[in-house]
Design a protein around this motif. Structure first.
Motif, short mmCIF file in Angstrom:
data_model
loop_
_atom_site.label_atom_id
_atom_site.label_comp_id
_atom_site.label_asym_id
_atom_site.label_seq_id
_atom_site.Cartn_x
_atom_site.Cartn_y
_atom_site.Cartn_z
N PHE A 52 0.82 -1.22 0.00
CA PHE A 52 0.00 0.00 0.00
C PHE A 52 0.85 1.27 0.00
CE2 PHE A 52 -2.71 -3.27 2.07
CZ PHE A 52 -3.59 -3.42 1.02
N GLY A 53 2.02 1.18 -0.64
CA GLY A 53 2.88 2.36 -0.75
C GLY A 53 2.16 3.53 -1.39
N VAL A 54 1.21 3.20 -2.23
CA VAL A 54 0.46 4.25 -2.92
C VAL A 54 -0.25 5.18 -1.92
CG1 VAL A 54 -1.60 2.80 -3.23
CG2 VAL A 54 -1.12 4.57 -4.90
N ALA A 55 -0.56 4.65 -0.73
CA ALA A 55 -1.21 5.48 0.29
C ALA A 55 -0.29 6.58 0.79
CB ALA A 55 -1.66 4.61 1.47
N GLU A 56 1.01 6.43 0.51
CA GLU A 56 1.98 7.48 0.88
C GLU A 56 2.52 8.19 -0.36
OE1 GLU A 56 4.84 6.88 4.39
OE2 GLU A 56 4.62 4.89 3.49
N ARG A 57 1.93 7.90 -1.51
CA ARG A 57 2.39 8.47 -2.79
C ARG A 57 3.84 8.11 -3.07
NH1 ARG A 57 -1.29 11.90 -4.79
NH2 ARG A 57 -2.93 12.55 -3.36
N GLN A 58 4.23 6.91 -2.64
CA GLN A 58 5.62 6.49 -2.86
C GLN A 58 5.63 5.04 -3.30
OE1 GLN A 58 9.01 8.18 -2.23
NE2 GLN A 58 9.10 6.53 -3.73
N ALA A 59 6.12 4.78 -4.49
CA ALA A 59 6.29 3.40 -4.95
C ALA A 59 7.77 3.21 -5.26
CB ALA A 59 5.45 3.15 -6.20
N ILE A 61 10.44 1.64 -3.91
CA ILE A 61 11.40 2.11 -2.91
C ILE A 61 12.70 1.29 -2.88
CG2 ILE A 61 9.75 3.28 -1.40
CD1 ILE A 61 9.77 0.94 0.44
N GLY A 62 12.72 0.19 -3.64
CA GLY A 62 13.95 -0.62 -3.67
C GLY A 62 15.19 0.18 -4.04
N PRO A 63 15.15 0.94 -5.16
CA PRO A 63 16.35 1.70 -5.53
C PRO A 63 16.73 2.76 -4.48
CG PRO A 63 14.84 1.54 -7.38
CD PRO A 63 14.12 1.00 -6.18
N LEU A 64 15.72 3.28 -3.77
CA LEU A 64 16.02 4.29 -2.74
C LEU A 64 16.76 3.63 -1.57
CD1 LEU A 64 12.52 6.00 -2.87
CD2 LEU A 64 14.67 7.00 -3.65
N ILE A 65 16.32 2.41 -1.21
CA ILE A 65 16.99 1.68 -0.13
C ILE A 65 18.41 1.31 -0.56
CG2 ILE A 65 16.99 -0.49 1.18
CD1 ILE A 65 13.91 -0.32 1.17
N ASN A 66 18.53 0.80 -1.78
CA ASN A 66 19.87 0.41 -2.26
C ASN A 66 20.82 1.61 -2.32
OD1 ASN A 66 19.06 -2.19 -2.43
ND2 ASN A 66 19.00 -2.32 -4.67
N THR A 67 20.30 2.75 -2.70
CA THR A 67 21.13 3.95 -2.74
C THR A 67 21.63 4.31 -1.35
OG1 THR A 67 19.91 4.74 -4.65
CG2 THR A 67 21.18 6.40 -3.45
#
Ligand SMILES: CC(C)(COP(=O)(O)OP(=O)(O)OC[C@H]1O[C@@H](n2cnc3c(N)ncnc32)[C@H](O)[C@@H]1OP(=O)(O)O)[C@@H](O)C(=O)NCCC(=O)NCCS
Length: 384
Positions: A52-59, A61-67
């Motif tokens: 339900f990432g869409v509920a936070e307007r964020q999909a 997130i894998g590349p963000l974590i890897n970064t």
């Protein structure tokens, strides 16, 4: 296949996250990597679940974590399998590592919904059911599991007090778990006095809406060297599906996907249920814990509720079930739940569970269901 271990695990407290889902997911990923002692550069793939990432307007997130981990070049994918999303991620991690495609894989699950009201959260969750036949006609998850509870009660005489004993037991365990959403015990009177949500299920039969994040690092035995914590050896990683919509199922007293995945898992591990010392099972509603114990093969059909009421599944009972407090009381941040079960088993195997420590930790089972059983994962872990 290579011997595959869980070498690091970390979780937030479930309940209400102070930060965004993405920030919490990154935090637990860093903690689990740190715990594992593995150089992030050994990670060959990251699987993230955030239904339900869409509920936070964020999909995505894998590349963000890897970064944040300093490995932006590593591929990531989002895995969605409703409430069994991060155990599906764990299965993919196992397949990659055991087969030699990757030396180490990071699995992260996260959900943040506490900014939504109950009605909105209920309608988000109901998207995991069959829209034309179930959701559009008003079905919700409490309603669908209440149907299963009614059918089970009609066939086996399952009583409210027996379901209540499961709620009381899981709250008692969660009261000893710093990761838990509800860290409070309840009495049978509190249970019986709580309002009906969907008959026969009361407030204390239901899991809450929880935020939370959990992460697990999986690695091949030969790349680990000297592990910095007691690893979990993954002896079985089984997934199964079944007819998703309830009206087409031939049987409603159990979940076929659990039965199929359990048979496959015990066959992979080469053991039977009698070897298992403790379990984390998918008790989104108390009736789900009853069905899980029967479908996994620990109890004959119609006997698990009575055994639970007799104390067999307590922390110090014959077969401790949900020492974490389970989804009922530890909480159910959907996509984090499967990974969070592994965090509990990791802490139990490392004797870090404090007042909720179970006595025997040679074998453990994790059971995680998607929706009303359209999908299911069963993992078996052994002490090295
Ligand atoms: C049971 C449910 C309807 C209660 O929601 P609600 O009536 O809106 O409850 P609120 O959020 O207003 O909370 C009221 C109180 O009950 C408590 N509470 C809420 N849900 C609870 C639960 N499941 N168990 C125990 N206590 C709960 C809250 O902490 C709050 O306590 P407080 O007054 O001391 O602060 C909701 O938790 C629910 O739908 N749960 C099921 C979620 C689900 O379907 N998940 C998917 C499973 S497949």
């Amino acid at each position: 296949m290579r011997e595959t271990w869980v070498v690091g695990a970390a979780s937030t407290r479930y309940g209400r996250l102070p930060d965004s889902g993405r920030e919490a997911a990154t935090r637990v990923a860093l903690e689990a990597m740190d715990r594992s002692g593995i150089d992030p550069k050994r990670i060959g793939q990251t699987y993230v679940s955030n239904a339900f990432g869409v509920a936070e307007r964020q999909a995505h997130i894998g590349p963000l974590i890897n970064t944040a981990l300093g490995i932006p070049d590593v591929p990531s994918a989002t895995i969605e399998s409703a409430c069994s999303s991060s155990s599906a991620g764990l299965h993919e991690a196992f397949v990659h590592v055991a087969s030699g495609f990757a030396d180490a894989v990071l699995v992260v699950g996260v959900e943040k919904l506490s900014h939504l009201d109950t009605l909105t959260a209920t309608s988000y969750f109901a998207m995991g059911a069959d829209y034309p036949f179930e959701t559009r006609n008003g079905a919700t998850f409490p309603g669908l599991y209440a149907t299963l509870a009614n059918v089970h009660a009609r066939k086996y005489g399952t009583r409210s007090e027996e379901l209540g004993a499961i709620a009381v037991k899981n709250h008692a365990n969660a009261a000893r778990n710093p990761h838990a959403h509800f860290q409070k015990e309840i009495s049978m009177d509190t249970y019986l006095g709580s309002p009906i949500i969907a008959s026969p299920l009361r407030l204390y039969d239901c899991c809450p809406f929880s935020d939370g994040a959990a992460a697990v690092v999986v690695a091949a035995r030969e790349v680990v060297g000297a592990p910095s914590a007691e690893p979990l050896v993954i002896r079985a990683s089984a997934r199964a599906g079944s007819i998703a919509d309830m009206q087409d199922r031939p049987e409603l007293t159990g979940l076929a996907a659990t039965q199929t995945a359990a048979v496959a898992a015990f066959r992979q591990a080469g053991i039977g249920p009698e070897k298992v010392d403790f379990l984390e099972v998918h008790d989104c509603f108390t009736i789900a814990e009853v069905m899980a114990l029967e479908d996994l093969g620990f109890y004959a059909k119609g006997s698990a509720a009575k055994a639970s009421a007799d104390g067999e599944t307590a922390r110090d009972g014959k077969l401790p079930v949900n020492p974490s407090g389970g989804l009922k009381a530890k909480g159910h941040p959907v996509s984090a739940t499967g990974a969070g079960q592994v965090v509990e088993i990791f802490e139990q195997f490392n004797h870090e569970a404090g007042a909720r420590q179970v006595p025997r930790t040679e074998w453990a089972l994790a059971h995680n269901v998607g929706a009303t059983g359209g999908s299911c994962s069963v993992h078996l872990f052994q002490h090295r």
